[in-house]
Enzyme design. Structure first.
Site, short mmCIF file in Angstrom:
data_model
loop_
_atom_site.label_atom_id
_atom_site.label_comp_id
_atom_site.label_asym_id
_atom_site.label_seq_id
_atom_site.Cartn_x
_atom_site.Cartn_y
_atom_site.Cartn_z
N SER A 172 -6.13 3.62 -4.41
CA SER A 172 -7.38 4.14 -3.84
C SER A 172 -8.41 4.52 -4.90
O SER A 172 -9.12 5.51 -4.75
CB SER A 172 -7.08 5.32 -2.91
N GLY A 181 -3.95 1.93 -0.83
CA GLY A 181 -4.60 1.53 0.41
C GLY A 181 -4.73 2.65 1.43
O GLY A 181 -4.98 2.38 2.61
N ASN A 208 -6.78 -6.50 -8.34
CA ASN A 208 -5.70 -7.15 -7.60
C ASN A 208 -6.21 -7.45 -6.19
O ASN A 208 -6.28 -6.55 -5.36
CB ASN A 208 -4.47 -6.23 -7.56
N TRP A 209 -6.53 -8.70 -5.96
CA TRP A 209 -7.12 -9.07 -4.66
C TRP A 209 -6.08 -9.14 -3.54
O TRP A 209 -6.45 -9.28 -2.38
CB TRP A 209 -7.81 -10.44 -4.78
N LYS A 210 -4.81 -9.15 -3.90
CA LYS A 210 -3.76 -9.33 -2.88
C LYS A 210 -4.05 -10.62 -2.11
O LYS A 210 -4.57 -11.57 -2.70
CB LYS A 210 -3.65 -8.09 -1.99
N GLY A 246 -8.39 -2.64 -2.94
CA GLY A 246 -9.51 -2.80 -2.01
C GLY A 246 -10.88 -2.80 -2.67
O GLY A 246 -11.72 -3.66 -2.36
N HIS A 285 4.94 -5.21 -8.23
CA HIS A 285 4.03 -4.43 -7.37
C HIS A 285 4.83 -3.83 -6.21
O HIS A 285 5.78 -4.46 -5.72
CB HIS A 285 2.91 -5.34 -6.85
N GLU A 308 1.39 3.22 -9.91
CA GLU A 308 0.79 3.12 -8.58
C GLU A 308 1.68 3.86 -7.57
O GLU A 308 2.60 3.26 -7.00
CB GLU A 308 0.67 1.65 -8.15
N GLU A 343 4.31 -3.66 -3.19
CA GLU A 343 4.39 -4.53 -2.00
C GLU A 343 5.47 -5.59 -2.19
O GLU A 343 6.14 -5.98 -1.23
CB GLU A 343 3.01 -5.14 -1.72
P1 13P Z 1 -5.88 0.06 -3.42
O1 13P Z 1 -6.84 0.18 -4.58
O2 13P Z 1 -6.43 -0.74 -2.30
O3 13P Z 1 -5.34 1.40 -3.02
O4 13P Z 1 -4.64 -0.81 -3.95
C1 13P Z 1 -4.04 -0.46 -5.14
C2 13P Z 1 -3.12 -1.54 -5.53
O5 13P Z 1 -2.11 -1.77 -4.90
C3 13P Z 1 -3.49 -2.36 -6.70
O6 13P Z 1 -2.42 -3.14 -7.11
#
Ligand code: 13P
Length: 237
Positions: free
Chosen positions: A201, A167, A7-9, A223, A92, A161, A94
């Site tokens: 993470s 993150g 997931n590149w966001k 990330g 998600h 998650e 976010e």
């Molecule tokens: P990180 O791997 O950066 O913690 O993000 C997880 C995430 O939100 C994947 O959707």
């Protein structure tokens, strides 16, 4: 088959996505045995991030709750399918937190995915406050309610998650992860084709240990998925 999804966001231009795809192709050669790879780039980079030889598939990071019409800025499930996606990330944390998405709208998004043949990667996970209050289990039950109308016969991916692990560099332990994934599997025990991912993470350094967690079929990676080398290393775990 284990599933590893990047997931590149809101990262990477088309040029950067092309470079990633080239590097990932070099990293994995003919593919990684026993592992299915998925890349979820921003919509604008879907085409650039794809693999013409099909060693990984594409996912939308989000999908509209409506099928089409006057919804400025939205991208429909049919458009994602047309752009080569096999999956769409739905719910998600976010999106839940920053864009106020909740149960009813997420149920609509899952339904739109089904109409276009996309498999949802449906995200759940408790906040720090919910965890500290002992509310992890009830949070998962509440968030999974949105799947009540979704046919149990269709393939489904759920990503656990925990918000406190996203993150932060502080992943769940394999034990916590396993407990949550087993609980999710129990809630969704009527599903015939269910894969449960962990996200939060994940790195090449902790992937092997986390994959030992009970009922954990792969990862949704933020990330550490921005580098093709580290995404490939995690997928080889
Ligand atoms: P990180 O791997 O950066 O913690 O993000 C997880 C995430 O939100 C994947 O959707």
């Amino acid at each position: 088959m284990r599933l590893f999804a990047a997931n590149w966001k809101m990262h990477k231009t088309r040029g950067e996505a092309r470079a990633f795809a080239e590097e990932l192709g070099g990293e994995i050669g003919g593919g990684i045995g026993g592992a299915e790879l998925v890349v979820a780039p921003p919509f604008t980079a879907l085409e650039a991030a794809g693999d013409p030889s099909g060693r990984w598939s594409l996912a939308g990071q989000n999908v509209a709750a409506e099928a089409g019409g006057a919804f400025t800025g939205e991208v429909s499930a049919a458009m994602l399918a047309d752009a080569g996606c096999r999956y769409a990330i739905v719910g998600h944390s976010e999106r839940r937190r920053l864009f106020a998405e909740d149960g009813p709208v997420l149920a609509k998004k899952v339904a739109r995915c089904r109409e276009s043949g996309l498999t949802p990667i449906y995200c759940v996970g408790e906040t720090t406050e919910e965890r500290d209050a002992g509310l992890t289990a009830v949070t998962l039950v509440r968030q999974l309610d949105a799947l009540n109308g979704d046919p149990a016969s269709l393939p489904l991916v759920v990503a656990y998650e925990p918000v406190w692990a996203i993150g932060t560099g502080r992943s769940a332990t394999a034990e916590d992860c396993g407990n949550a994934c087993v609980h999710i599997a129990e809630i969704l025990s009527d599903r015939r084709d269910l894969r449960i991912l962990y996200g939060g993470s994940v790195t090449p350094g902790n992937a092997a240990e986390l994959l030992r967690a009970r009922r954990t079929d792969g990862f949704l990676i933020g990330g550490a998925s921005l580098s093709a080398a580290s995404f490939a290393a995690i997928s080889r775990a």
